[in-house]
Design an enzyme around this catalytic site. Structure first.
Site, PDB file in Angstrom:
ATOM      1  N   HIS A  45       0.832  -1.212   0.000  1.00  0.00           N
ATOM      2  CA  HIS A  45       0.000   0.000   0.000  1.00  0.00           C
ATOM      3  C   HIS A  45       0.866   1.262   0.000  1.00  0.00           C
ATOM      4  O   HIS A  45       0.435   2.321   0.423  1.00  0.00           O
ATOM      5  CB  HIS A  45      -0.983   0.015   1.185  1.00  0.00           C
ATOM      6  CG  HIS A  45      -2.110  -0.975   0.998  1.00  0.00           C
ATOM      7  ND1 HIS A  45      -3.357  -0.606   0.541  1.00  0.00           N
ATOM      8  CD2 HIS A  45      -2.158  -2.308   1.175  1.00  0.00           C
ATOM      9  CE1 HIS A  45      -4.140  -1.684   0.470  1.00  0.00           C
ATOM     10  NE2 HIS A  45      -3.428  -2.736   0.846  1.00  0.00           N
ATOM     11  N   THR A  46       2.079   1.098  -0.487  1.00  0.00           N
ATOM     12  CA  THR A  46       2.955   2.257  -0.656  1.00  0.00           C
ATOM     13  C   THR A  46       2.865   2.792  -2.089  1.00  0.00           C
ATOM     14  O   THR A  46       3.174   3.955  -2.328  1.00  0.00           O
ATOM     15  CB  THR A  46       4.421   1.870  -0.372  1.00  0.00           C
ATOM     16  OG1 THR A  46       4.672   0.623  -1.029  1.00  0.00           O
ATOM     17  CG2 THR A  46       4.672   1.700   1.119  1.00  0.00           C
ATOM     18  N   GLY A 133      -5.968 -15.094  -9.522  1.00  0.00           N
ATOM     19  CA  GLY A 133      -6.711 -14.429  -8.455  1.00  0.00           C
ATOM     20  C   GLY A 133      -6.143 -14.623  -7.065  1.00  0.00           C
ATOM     21  O   GLY A 133      -6.806 -14.333  -6.074  1.00  0.00           O
ATOM     22  N   GLY A 135      -3.269 -13.119  -6.090  1.00  0.00           N
ATOM     23  CA  GLY A 135      -2.404 -11.991  -5.765  1.00  0.00           C
ATOM     24  C   GLY A 135      -0.978 -12.174  -6.254  1.00  0.00           C
ATOM     25  O   GLY A 135      -0.087 -11.417  -5.873  1.00  0.00           O
ATOM     26  N   SER A 137      -0.312 -12.065  -9.429  1.00  0.00           N
ATOM     27  CA  SER A 137      -0.309 -11.279 -10.661  1.00  0.00           C
ATOM     28  C   SER A 137      -0.381 -12.086 -11.948  1.00  0.00           C
ATOM     29  O   SER A 137       0.357 -11.842 -12.904  1.00  0.00           O
ATOM     30  CB  SER A 137       0.919 -10.357 -10.691  1.00  0.00           C
ATOM     31  OG  SER A 137       0.518  -9.119 -11.177  1.00  0.00           O
ATOM     32  N   SER A 139      -2.721 -11.695 -13.901  1.00  0.00           N
ATOM     33  CA  SER A 139      -3.238 -10.749 -14.907  1.00  0.00           C
ATOM     34  C   SER A 139      -2.079 -10.036 -15.606  1.00  0.00           C
ATOM     35  O   SER A 139      -2.060  -9.948 -16.836  1.00  0.00           O
ATOM     36  CB  SER A 139      -4.207  -9.746 -14.279  1.00  0.00           C
ATOM     37  OG  SER A 139      -3.597  -9.005 -13.245  1.00  0.00           O
ATOM     38  N   ASP A 183       2.739  -4.275 -10.664  1.00  0.00           N
ATOM     39  CA  ASP A 183       2.622  -5.627 -11.213  1.00  0.00           C
ATOM     40  C   ASP A 183       3.266  -5.731 -12.593  1.00  0.00           C
ATOM     41  O   ASP A 183       4.058  -6.640 -12.857  1.00  0.00           O
ATOM     42  CB  ASP A 183       1.149  -6.043 -11.330  1.00  0.00           C
ATOM     43  CG  ASP A 183       0.501  -6.168  -9.976  1.00  0.00           C
ATOM     44  OD1 ASP A 183       1.199  -5.998  -8.961  1.00  0.00           O
ATOM     45  OD2 ASP A 183      -0.723  -6.421  -9.932  1.00  0.00           O
TER      46      ASP A 183
HETATM   47  P1  ADP Z   1      -4.183 -11.923 -10.026  1.00  0.00           P
HETATM   48  O1  ADP Z   1      -3.545 -10.988 -10.983  1.00  0.00           O
HETATM   49  O2  ADP Z   1      -3.833 -11.615  -8.607  1.00  0.00           O
HETATM   50  O3  ADP Z   1      -3.970 -13.373 -10.332  1.00  0.00           O
HETATM   51  P2  ADP Z   1      -6.561 -10.678 -11.033  1.00  0.00           P
HETATM   52  O4  ADP Z   1      -7.969 -10.678 -10.576  1.00  0.00           O
HETATM   53  O5  ADP Z   1      -5.864  -9.373 -11.157  1.00  0.00           O
HETATM   54  O6  ADP Z   1      -5.762 -11.684 -10.102  1.00  0.00           O
HETATM   55  O7  ADP Z   1      -6.480 -11.345 -12.475  1.00  0.00           O
HETATM   56  C1  ADP Z   1      -7.060 -12.606 -12.707  1.00  0.00           C
HETATM   57  C2  ADP Z   1      -7.777 -12.594 -14.045  1.00  0.00           C
HETATM   58  O8  ADP Z   1      -6.823 -12.523 -15.116  1.00  0.00           O
HETATM   59  C3  ADP Z   1      -8.543 -13.872 -14.302  1.00  0.00           C
HETATM   60  O9  ADP Z   1      -9.836 -13.813 -13.723  1.00  0.00           O
HETATM   61  C4  ADP Z   1      -8.593 -13.908 -15.814  1.00  0.00           C
HETATM   62  O10 ADP Z   1      -9.601 -13.044 -16.306  1.00  0.00           O
HETATM   63  C5  ADP Z   1      -7.248 -13.316 -16.204  1.00  0.00           C
HETATM   64  N1  ADP Z   1      -6.234 -14.362 -16.423  1.00  0.00           N
HETATM   65  C6  ADP Z   1      -5.065 -14.498 -15.758  1.00  0.00           C
HETATM   66  N2  ADP Z   1      -4.363 -15.559 -16.224  1.00  0.00           N
HETATM   67  C7  ADP Z   1      -5.108 -16.119 -17.201  1.00  0.00           C
HETATM   68  C8  ADP Z   1      -4.932 -17.242 -18.078  1.00  0.00           C
HETATM   69  N3  ADP Z   1      -3.845 -18.021 -18.021  1.00  0.00           N
HETATM   70  N4  ADP Z   1      -5.926 -17.507 -18.962  1.00  0.00           N
HETATM   71  C9  ADP Z   1      -7.015 -16.741 -19.019  1.00  0.00           C
HETATM   72  N5  ADP Z   1      -7.228 -15.683 -18.235  1.00  0.00           N
HETATM   73  C10 ADP Z   1      -6.314 -15.358 -17.336  1.00  0.00           C
HETATM   74 MG    MG Z   2      -3.837  -8.908 -11.075  1.00  0.00          MG
END
Ligand code: ADP
Ligand code: MG
Length: 390
Positions: A45-46, A133, A135, A137, A139, A183
């Site tokens: 949170h920085t 999901g 944490g 990363s 995404s 990230d």
């Molecule tokens: P985190 O980044 O912490 O894992 P997020 O909620 O930011 O969680 O991102 C997760 C989302 O990213 C998933 O719900 C999906 O939509 C997408 N995603 C991540 N990796 C994949 C993957 N290998 N295939 C399809 N979608 C993905």
């Molecule tokens: Mg993410």
């Protein structure tokens, strides 16, 4: 003990991406691109307070196998989804026209095109070891791997230092998730055996030695599997508190309160909760700086107390931990970890513990036992010894 408790898809992730491509499109890909998951070693949170963070790459990665296809058409398959996503020029003319997981891919195409780059149509197949999901990363790993693939296929000249902004824009503006720059910077710019010291105000980065293997150490990442309780609203309220406190102090951001000026700043604030929020951010920034100094001196074990102090600050001052997370931290410390803390935004997610590599199994066993005693669903573990980049 230290592998994922629930088996993921079988086989090496790169081989799965290749095989997925071949199976789906009937020909081999033109190439393969990858990006890792990440954990933040310290500095929570920085980022939105213009402060410091120190992420490192995990030996978990997302791999994209890809090949160009004619016209402005993109076809995307992921082993995580039964149905492929297809989109064309219309869907990447403006944000938000593709939803669901395909938005992360369409967002990258949109961001590249919006920045004036020619992006060829492409077929993509995605495989990943990064848990979604949790944490870590997934995404940003997906965005970064897709970005690398499209940039190479299109012969786009886009240096590494400009890629994080573009991937972040895909997530912020196209997908609609308000993340900071950490990230994408981590998954694109981290180097093997180093952590990435990122100044979130200037976006300058420095590679700090963090060679776990050479020191006989490991980072045990515990995926708490705690349900994210009200995480979005709590995140927004922490941000609002910090913004408001900075305004009351007449500062651009809490980054501008040096550790030596903390007491003076706290004396100007009259609400106890706000004071605790400010204390977390100011002391956490200082802990990142202290961690960087120790790592520069090659003293990895000595960062343990800073990790644990960071956890106490998140638990008591910022109030973003949950019982599963605190249990995992306490158990890891009881098992002899040099330090342990929650990593990520809070209200669930992961804990990381710095342990001697040969004690990692014992630490994960202790965490599992503590979880069972509280009747929490069993956690998942990921072990990072080499923090290598794919
Ligand atoms: P985190 O980044 O912490 O894992 P997020 O909620 O930011 O969680 O991102 C997760 C989302 O990213 C998933 O719900 C999906 O939509 C997408 N995603 C991540 N990796 C994949 C993957 N290998 N295939 C399809 N979608 C993905
Ligand atoms: Mg993410």
């Amino acid at each position: 003990m230290t592998g994922p408790a629930r088996p993921g898809p079988a086989g090496d992730v790169a081989a799965r991406a290749d095989a997925g491509f071949l199976h789906r499109y009937g020909e081999p890909p033109a190439g393969r691109w990858a990006a890792p998951g990440r954990a933040n070693l310290i500095g929570e949170h920085t980022d939105y307070n213009d402060g410091f963070v120190l992420p490192f790459a995990l030996p978990l990665r997302t791999v994209v196998a890809a090949a160009p296809q004619d016209g402005l058409r993109w076809t995307v398959w992921s082993e995580l989804s039964d149905s492929p996503v297809e989109f064309g020029a219309d869907e990447v003319a403006a944000p938000g026209r593709v939803s669901g997981w395909g938005a992360y891919v369409a967002g990258v195409v949109w961001a590249l095109r919006d920045a004036g780059h020619d992006v060829p149509g492409a077929r993509l197949a995605i495989a990943s070891d990064v848990p979604v999901g949790s944490g870590l990363s997934s995404s940003a790993a997906l965005e970064a791997a897709v970005l690398a693939a499209l940039v190479d296929l299109g012969g786009v000249d886009l240096p590494a230092e400009r890629r994080p902004r573009l991937a972040q824009r895909a997530e912020n503006a196209y997908v609609g998730v308000p993340t900071g720059i950490m990230d994408q910077s981590a998954v694109i710019r981290c180097r093997p055996s180093h952590a990435l010291f990122l100044d979130c105000r200037t976006e300058s980065v420095e590679h700090i030695p963090f060679d776990l293997a050479a020191a006989g150490l490991a980072v045990l990442v515990v995926d708490s599997r705690a349900p994210h309780r009200h995480a979005g609203g709590e995140y927004a309220s922490r941000r609002a508190s910090c913004d408001q406190a900075a305004k009351l102090l007449g500062l651009a951001a809490l980054r501008d309160v040096p550790a030596a000026g903390l007491d003076e700043a706290l004396a100007l604030l009259h609400d106890d909760e706000t004071r605790r929020r400010v204390r977390h951010v100011v002391t956490e920034n200082q802990r990142v700086l202290d961690t960087v100094e120790l790592l520069r001196a090659g003293r990895i074990r000595d960062i343990g107390p800073l990790l644990t102090a960071s956890h106490a600050s998140m638990r008591d001052d910022f109030e973003i931990t949950v019982p599963e997370i605190d249990t995992a931290v306490e158990a890891a410390l009881a098992a002899g970890a040099y330090g342990a803390r929650m990593t990520g935004g809070g209200f669930g997610g992961c804990v990381l513990a710095l342990v001697d590599a040969d004690r990692a199994d014992a630490a994960s066993a202790t965490v599992t036992t503590a979880y069972a005693a509280h009747n929490f669903p069993a956690p998942n573990f990921h072990l990072s010894t080499a923090n290598t980049h794919p």
